[in-house]
Design a protein around this motif. Structure first.
Motif, short mmCIF file in Angstrom:
data_model
loop_
_atom_site.label_atom_id
_atom_site.label_comp_id
_atom_site.label_asym_id
_atom_site.label_seq_id
_atom_site.Cartn_x
_atom_site.Cartn_y
_atom_site.Cartn_z
N GLU A 166 0.80 -1.23 0.00
CA GLU A 166 0.00 0.00 0.00
C GLU A 166 0.83 1.27 0.00
O GLU A 166 0.29 2.38 -0.12
CB GLU A 166 -0.96 0.01 1.19
CG GLU A 166 -0.30 0.09 2.55
CD GLU A 166 0.06 -1.26 3.14
OE1 GLU A 166 0.21 -1.33 4.37
OE2 GLU A 166 0.16 -2.24 2.36
N ASP A 167 2.16 1.16 0.06
CA ASP A 167 3.03 2.33 0.09
C ASP A 167 3.77 2.56 -1.24
O ASP A 167 4.54 3.50 -1.36
CB ASP A 167 4.05 2.19 1.22
CG ASP A 167 4.68 3.52 1.60
OD1 ASP A 167 3.95 4.52 1.69
OD2 ASP A 167 5.91 3.55 1.81
N GLN B 202 4.02 3.72 -5.05
CA GLN B 202 3.32 4.68 -5.90
C GLN B 202 3.02 4.10 -7.29
O GLN B 202 3.83 3.38 -7.87
CB GLN B 202 4.16 5.94 -6.10
CG GLN B 202 4.12 6.92 -4.95
CD GLN B 202 4.73 8.25 -5.34
OE1 GLN B 202 5.59 8.33 -6.22
NE2 GLN B 202 4.29 9.32 -4.70
N ARG C 77 2.30 10.30 0.49
CA ARG C 77 2.86 9.55 -0.64
C ARG C 77 2.13 9.87 -1.94
O ARG C 77 2.14 9.07 -2.88
CB ARG C 77 2.79 8.05 -0.33
CG ARG C 77 3.69 7.61 0.80
CD ARG C 77 5.15 7.54 0.36
NE ARG C 77 5.34 6.48 -0.63
CZ ARG C 77 6.16 6.56 -1.67
NH1 ARG C 77 6.86 7.65 -1.89
NH2 ARG C 77 6.28 5.54 -2.50
N THR D 135 -0.61 6.13 -3.85
CA THR D 135 -0.53 4.76 -3.36
C THR D 135 -1.91 4.27 -2.96
O THR D 135 -2.84 5.06 -2.76
CB THR D 135 0.39 4.69 -2.14
OG1 THR D 135 -0.23 5.42 -1.06
CG2 THR D 135 1.76 5.29 -2.43
N GLY E 4 -2.59 3.12 -0.09
CA GLY E 4 -2.82 3.65 1.25
C GLY E 4 -3.33 5.07 1.24
O GLY E 4 -4.30 5.41 1.93
N ASP E 5 -2.68 5.93 0.44
CA ASP E 5 -3.12 7.33 0.37
C ASP E 5 -4.51 7.45 -0.25
O ASP E 5 -5.35 8.24 0.22
CB ASP E 5 -2.12 8.15 -0.44
CG ASP E 5 -1.07 8.82 0.44
OD1 ASP E 5 -0.96 8.44 1.62
OD2 ASP E 5 -0.36 9.72 -0.05
#
Length: 461
Positions: A58-59, A61, A190, A232, A234-235
């Motif tokens: 999840e991190d 890009q 990110r 990402t 996550g973002d």
């Protein structure tokens, strides 16, 4: 064993992993990463890859393409909420000299300004932004291909204009405004206009052979507000939670609800496909579920962020290939897996803290002609007018503080509900956008338009 409500059951997690595994395999993409959000927090992430030693998470890009447009739309709505502009303003009022100044801000946001879909000249997604150094080169000699306001026609140059508008009114570059006003307040550390390691490379997969070709990673220049961003899973999961719940540091709930409301004239094919465009967001219907968000693509990358507001579930899908998997279909399936396996647990019913006697006097059954309706007062302080047959016009109304109410949705959106009282103070009827609602059908003595036959109700005989 008790499982916390925010955690997904093992069977649900297995089904989510299976879905993205099938998508990565059948879609023939080097990698695919996904996330699911429920109740405002990320509850699952997963990834599949064919690149040994390069497992994404999840991190990592990916380019998100046109999901960038949603970020740009948030910046424009912030300007509106601050009173800097109105959505009905013509572009010329704030950004003169474009040649399309009669198009309104709202029409640019909703792709209904009649602008061309793409820039003239070479394919802007695969060529340097240095080839388009001013808006004349972005728009070209024929910027309008349809009458403004008449139809939905997706326009990438339209969002380049919105980015230029943001930059003009803020006195700073679009990317700097975005970082300061959206990315930093939401903690999207990110998300950036250029790749920051670790990031995926973009690939073209041959349609008839299992071989790949790297795609160029161009800076889009003035077209950046239409599709430049890298982000990402996550973002984007955090951004999805914001789009559903709001954050007063960036944009409130009411403005986000407005962003989710269809704003462009629908094409016949779009109606058939259950598609509508809002203000920087796409609304799609899949398997009976309304999903709002945005898809994105650039050479080498595919992306989707979508949310079912009814289920309070969002999904993000990112892949690093030019074509192959269908990101919206995958994301919609991820939402559906969670919503069906683990239906949303409703919040406990809570009564109003304090009931207004004047509002309580209005609740109950009302008739518009012979159509039966119920007016209810709910714990959020709104009243809802609902047809008792289950079909017909319905709306919620917000109190104006002067005894009247304003409709929030449907046929009565923006219309007033006003209780009309007799000389003794008792409620005679409701006036709802000029329609008279009475306690009994065609109630004698009420001001029913056209009057009531003095002989009253009767049989055939």
């Amino acid at each position: 064993m008790t499982i916390a409500e925010e955690e997904l059951l093992p069977g649900t997690r297995r089904a989510l992993l299976h879905r993205i595994a099938v998508a990565q395999s059948e879609g023939r993409t080097p990698s695919l990463v996904a996330a699911v959000v429920r109740g405002g927090r990320t509850v699952w992430t997963g990834a599949r890859t064919s690149m040994e030693g390069h497992a994404p998470d999840e991190d990592v890009q990916y380019r998100i393409g046109s999901i960038t447009k949603t970020f740009t739309a948030v910046l424009v709505l912030r300007l509106r909420d601050e009173g800097v502009l109105e959505l009905s303003d013509p572009l010329e009022k704030h950004l003169p000299g474009t040649g399309v100044g009669e198009v309104t801000v709202a029409e640019l946001l909703s792709h209904s300004g009649g602008l061309a879909a793409e820039t003239p000249g070479p394919w802007w997604e695969r060529t340097p932004g240095a080839l388009r150094t001013d808006l004349d080169e972005v728009l070209g000699p024929r910027p309008l291909v349809h009458p403004k306001g008449r139809r939905f026609h997706y326009s990438n140059p339209g969002y380049a204009l919105l980015g230029a508008l943001v930059a003009k009114l803020r006195g700073a570059r679009w990317e700097d405004v975005l970082r300061r006003e959206v990315l930093e307040p939401l903690g999207l550390e990110r998300t950036s206009t250029g790749p920051v390691a670790p990031h995926a490379g973009g690939w073209a997969v041959h349609p008839w052979a299992d071989v790949m070709l790297p795609e160029p990673l161009e800076d889009l220049g003035l077209m950046a507000p239409a599709g430049q961003l890298w982000s990402t899973a996550g973002d984007l999961a955090r951004f999805a939670a914001f789009l559903a719940r709001g954050d007063e540091k960036v944009l409130g709930v009411e403005s986000l609800r407005e962003m989710r409301t269809p704003a462009a004239p629908a094409e016949a094919t779009d109606v058939t496909d259950g598609y509508a465009y809002c203000l920087g967001l796409e609304l799609r219907h899949q398997k009976g579920r309304a999903l709002v968000g945005h898809t994105g693509s650039l050479p080498g990358f595919l992306a989707c962020l979508t949310t079912s507001m009814a289920d309070d579930v969002s999904a993000v899908v990112l892949a690093n290939c030019t074509s192959g998997p269908a990101p919206f279909t995958i994301a919609a399936d991820l939402v559906g897996i969670v919503a069906q396996a683990e239906p949303r647990v409703p919040a406990p019913w809570k009564p109003l803290r304090e009931a207004d006697p004047a509002s309580l006097e209005l609740v109950g059954q009302w008739y518009w002609g012979t159509y039966a309706f119920a007016l209810r007062l709910t714990a959020d302080g709104l009243v809802s007018l609902e047809p008792l047959s289950g079909k017909g016009r319905r709306s919620r109304f917000r109190a104006n503080g002067d005894g009247t109410w304003t409709g929030l949705e449907g046929y009565y959106a923006g219309e007033h509900l006003m209780p009309v009282r007799r000389p003794d103070g008792a409620v005679s009827h409701l006036d709802v956008g000029s329609f008279v609602f009475t306690r009994q059908p065609y109630e004698e003595g009420s001001p029913v338009p056209g009057g009531v036959d003095p002989e009253g109700w009767r049989g055939i005989g």
